[in-house]
Design an enzyme around this catalytic site. Structure first.
Site, PDB file in Angstrom:
ATOM      1  N   PRO A   1     -24.482  -6.074 -10.445  1.00 43.55           N
ATOM      2  CA  PRO A   1     -24.084  -7.111  -9.222  1.00 43.55           C
ATOM      3  C   PRO A   1     -25.712  -7.486  -8.858  1.00 43.55           C
ATOM      4  O   PRO A   1     -26.353  -6.959  -7.830  1.00 43.55           O
ATOM      5  CB  PRO A   1     -23.854  -5.973  -8.309  1.00 43.55           C
ATOM      6  CG  PRO A   1     -24.355  -4.611  -8.939  1.00 43.55           C
ATOM      7  CD  PRO A   1     -24.406  -4.743 -10.673  1.00 43.55           C
ATOM      8  N   CYS A   2     -25.978  -8.412  -9.815  1.00 40.79           N
ATOM      9  CA  CYS A   2     -27.273  -9.134  -9.624  1.00 40.79           C
ATOM     10  C   CYS A   2     -27.311  -9.673  -8.126  1.00 40.79           C
ATOM     11  O   CYS A   2     -28.747 -10.211  -7.721  1.00 40.79           O
ATOM     12  CB  CYS A   2     -27.469 -10.230 -10.641  1.00 40.79           C
ATOM     13  SG  CYS A   2     -26.178 -11.310 -10.904  1.00 40.79           S
ATOM     14  N   TYR A   3     -26.460  -9.974  -7.426  1.00 41.00           N
ATOM     15  CA  TYR A   3     -26.307 -10.534  -6.059  1.00 41.00           C
ATOM     16  C   TYR A   3     -26.702  -9.430  -5.104  1.00 41.00           C
ATOM     17  O   TYR A   3     -27.215  -9.841  -3.949  1.00 41.00           O
ATOM     18  CB  TYR A   3     -24.910 -10.992  -5.699  1.00 41.00           C
ATOM     19  CG  TYR A   3     -24.036 -10.108  -5.717  1.00 41.00           C
ATOM     20  CD1 TYR A   3     -23.163  -9.549  -6.948  1.00 41.00           C
ATOM     21  CD2 TYR A   3     -23.978  -9.396  -4.307  1.00 41.00           C
ATOM     22  CE1 TYR A   3     -22.279  -8.447  -6.528  1.00 41.00           C
ATOM     23  CE2 TYR A   3     -22.741  -8.282  -4.373  1.00 41.00           C
ATOM     24  CZ  TYR A   3     -22.211  -7.922  -5.312  1.00 41.00           C
ATOM     25  OH  TYR A   3     -21.082  -6.827  -5.100  1.00 41.00           O
TER      26      TYR A   3
END
Length: 113
Positions: free
Chosen positions: A54-56
């Site tokens: 989940p790089c966001y």
DNA sequence: GGGGTGACGCGTC
DNA sequence: CGACGCGCCACCC
């Protein structure tokens, strides 16, 4: 697995709990060195597994989403964050409330050696 | 092996 | 958190 720093960074990002965000510097610190801040950015840029990583949930120290976010637009990241229950007024999140404080309270800076 | 680049961080102005 | 510069580390050519 963790042959290099990249894998290590991915592991940290992958452990970010839902409804929480972490900063690049924080991820770098948890990964082993706070100086990897740039490497963290590079690692997420390479993001081989966007569904597992989940790089966001990773934002800069100001709690703002990255301008070069490669998910089809920075605005896209905001929607994902709000889906996690994290309001982002002005494309920015309140680190004081939503920052992942898991180890930040106990991690020791490299310079503290 | 050398050089350039970058989704950053922090000090300083 | 306005802007500018340096440092720091890993990856690509």
């Amino acid at each position: 697995m963790a042959d290099n720093s990249f894998s290590r960074i991915y592991e940290v990002v992958r452990q970010i709990p839902r409804g929480t965000v972490a900063t690049y510097g924080q991820v770098a610190a948890l990964a082993g060195n706070r100086r990897w801040a740039r490497v963290v950015g590079y690692a997420l840029h390479a993001n081989p597994d966007p569904e597992g990583i989940p790089c966001y949930r990773v934002v800069n120290r100001f709690g703002e989403v990255s301008s070069a976010f490669a998910f089809g637009g920075g605005n896209r990241q905001i929607e994902l964050l709000e889906a996690d229950g994290i309001p982002c007024p002005g494309g920015r999140v309140d680190l004081s409330t939503y920052q992942w404080k898991r180890a930040v309270l106990g991690y020791v800076p490299d310079g503290a050696k």
